[in-house]
Scaffold this active site. Structure first.
Site, short mmCIF file in Angstrom:
data_model
loop_
_atom_site.label_atom_id
_atom_site.label_comp_id
_atom_site.label_asym_id
_atom_site.label_seq_id
_atom_site.Cartn_x
_atom_site.Cartn_y
_atom_site.Cartn_z
N ASN A 32 0.82 -1.22 0.00
CA ASN A 32 0.00 0.00 0.00
C ASN A 32 0.85 1.27 0.00
OD1 ASN A 32 0.96 0.04 2.62
ND2 ASN A 32 -1.05 0.28 3.59
N VAL B 28 -3.26 -4.98 2.81
CA VAL B 28 -3.67 -6.35 3.11
C VAL B 28 -4.52 -6.43 4.36
CG1 VAL B 28 -1.67 -7.35 1.93
CG2 VAL B 28 -1.53 -6.87 4.39
N SER C 183 4.51 -4.74 6.80
CA SER C 183 4.45 -4.18 8.15
C SER C 183 5.45 -3.06 8.26
CB SER C 183 4.79 -5.23 9.22
OG SER C 183 4.83 -4.64 10.51
N LYS D 10 -2.99 -3.51 12.86
CA LYS D 10 -3.93 -4.11 11.91
C LYS D 10 -3.23 -4.99 10.88
CE LYS D 10 -7.32 -1.57 10.28
NZ LYS D 10 -8.06 -0.41 9.73
N ASN E 25 -6.18 -12.26 6.91
CA ASN E 25 -6.61 -12.27 5.51
C ASN E 25 -5.72 -13.15 4.65
OD1 ASN E 25 -8.74 -10.52 5.96
ND2 ASN E 25 -7.55 -8.69 5.47
N TYR F 219 4.10 -2.84 17.86
CA TYR F 219 4.86 -3.67 16.91
C TYR F 219 5.12 -5.06 17.47
CZ TYR F 219 8.61 -5.04 13.67
OH TYR F 219 9.38 -5.71 12.75
N LYS G 264 3.40 -8.71 16.11
CA LYS G 264 4.18 -9.84 15.61
C LYS G 264 3.94 -11.10 16.44
CE LYS G 264 6.31 -7.94 12.13
NZ LYS G 264 6.09 -8.41 10.75
#
Length: 328
Positions: free
Chosen positions: A33, A58, A76, A92, A100, A146, A150
């Site tokens: 993105n 995503v 990420s 997200k 997804n 973060y 993960k």
């Protein structure tokens, strides 16, 4: 021709993965993105018939027509500047985005490898860090968006493997550097090089005794490639165990660039890891992998990349005060 989806494809690691799989004669579907990625990293691939790019987040529904053999999930934010600036998006992409893509892998019966991080170990109480260590993480601290994204990513990936029988791989990436890093994104290698090339003093947080272990990008990509095609489903550390203190590393950068800057010290950010060194025993045994590129060789290649920037680019590329950010 095998088909692979690479998310975060315009980023530092994602772009190098695109190159590797193009060279291995895969059809590469790149997705990003561009919130932190840069199309310049993959512009050389757009002319190829076996490469396609989708500007997509995503964290929203992901659709890929036709067959799909593999997925590499590398979407990420990875630097403190980014995930402190966009904390919700960071959470997200690690949660909704991973969900997804696992769903897509299940539908396509594709093997998926997700990019985790050494940050799941937090500020470790075990040294060096091996994959059986559960970590020391502050869930509500500044780094939690973060670190916990993960950790959740690993959990849901293993759940899909256990419950649905999905073919999954998890790589825990330690500090990696090389060409295509964003200059001054808060990570220590480009930050130090950028400061040196601008003639600024190098900023070290704390007393500089905290350690990091730097892996050159080519070595990491080779390890990821081997892990994808292995039969191992559990997390694997990939990194270079050659540990060095931040103060020593700053001195190395000054010597490498031939500059005469001083090292200045600022307060250590909250929850900044004091030690970081991978135990790569598992990677050696399962993948027959270990890093080959020395820090001296890798840093020279990285410096040569940053030297291609103009003076204007050096000064405008996110040049800012890093005093509130972790040195990773």
């Amino acid at each position: 021709m095998k088909k692979i989806l690479i998310t975060g494809a315009a980023g530092f690691l994602g772009s190098h993965l695109c190159d590797r799989f193009i060279n291995e004669d895969f059809h590469v579907i790149a997705m990003d993105n561009l919130i932190t990625g840069d199309l310049n990293n993959i512009a050389h691939l757009f002319k190829l018939k076996n490469f396609e790019f989708y500007n997509h987040d995503v964290s929203k529904f992901v659709y890929v027509p036709g067959e799909l053999d593999y997925i590499l999930h590398f979407a990420s934010p990875a630097s403190p500047i980014d995930y402190l600036k966009i904390p919700i998006q960071t959470l997200k992409v690690g949660s909704l985005g991973t969900h997804n893509l696992l769903g897509l892998a299940k539908e396509k019966r594709a093997r998926i490898l997700v990019a985790s991080t050494s940050e799941v170990y937090g500020d470790p109480l075990v040294h060096p860090q091996n994959e059986d260590y559960f970590g020391n993480v502050n869930t509500i601290g500044p780094r939690g968006v973060y670190d916990e994204a993960k950790r959740f990513q690993e959990s849901i990936t293993m759940a899909y493997h256990t419950y649905h029988g999905l073919e999954t791989r998890i790589v825990r990436i330690f500090n990696t550097y090389g060409p295509r890093m964003r200059l001054n994104d808060g990570r220590v290698v480009p930050a130090f090089i950028g400061q040196s090339l601008r003639g600024e003093d190098l900023t070290v947080f704390g007393d500089g005794s905290q350690t990091r272990s730097f892996c050159y990008v080519d070595d990491l990509i080779e390890g990821i490639y081997k892990l994808l095609f292995s039969d191992y489903n559990y997390p694997v550390n990939l990194g270079n165990p050659d540990e060095i203190s931040i103060k020593q590393f700053a001195d190395e950068i000054i010597a490498l660039t031939g500059t005469k800057q001083k090292v200045i010290y600022k307060p250590l950010p909250k929850n900044d890891p004091l030690q970081r060194q991978p135990d790569i025993t598992r990677a050696k045994e399962i993948l027959d992998w270990e890093p080959k590129v020395s820090r001296a060789e890798g840093m020279q290649k990285t410096l040569d990349f940053f030297k291609t920037f103009t003076k204007e680019e050096l000064n405008k590329r996110e040049h800012k005060d890093f005093s509130s950010y972790s040195q990773v």
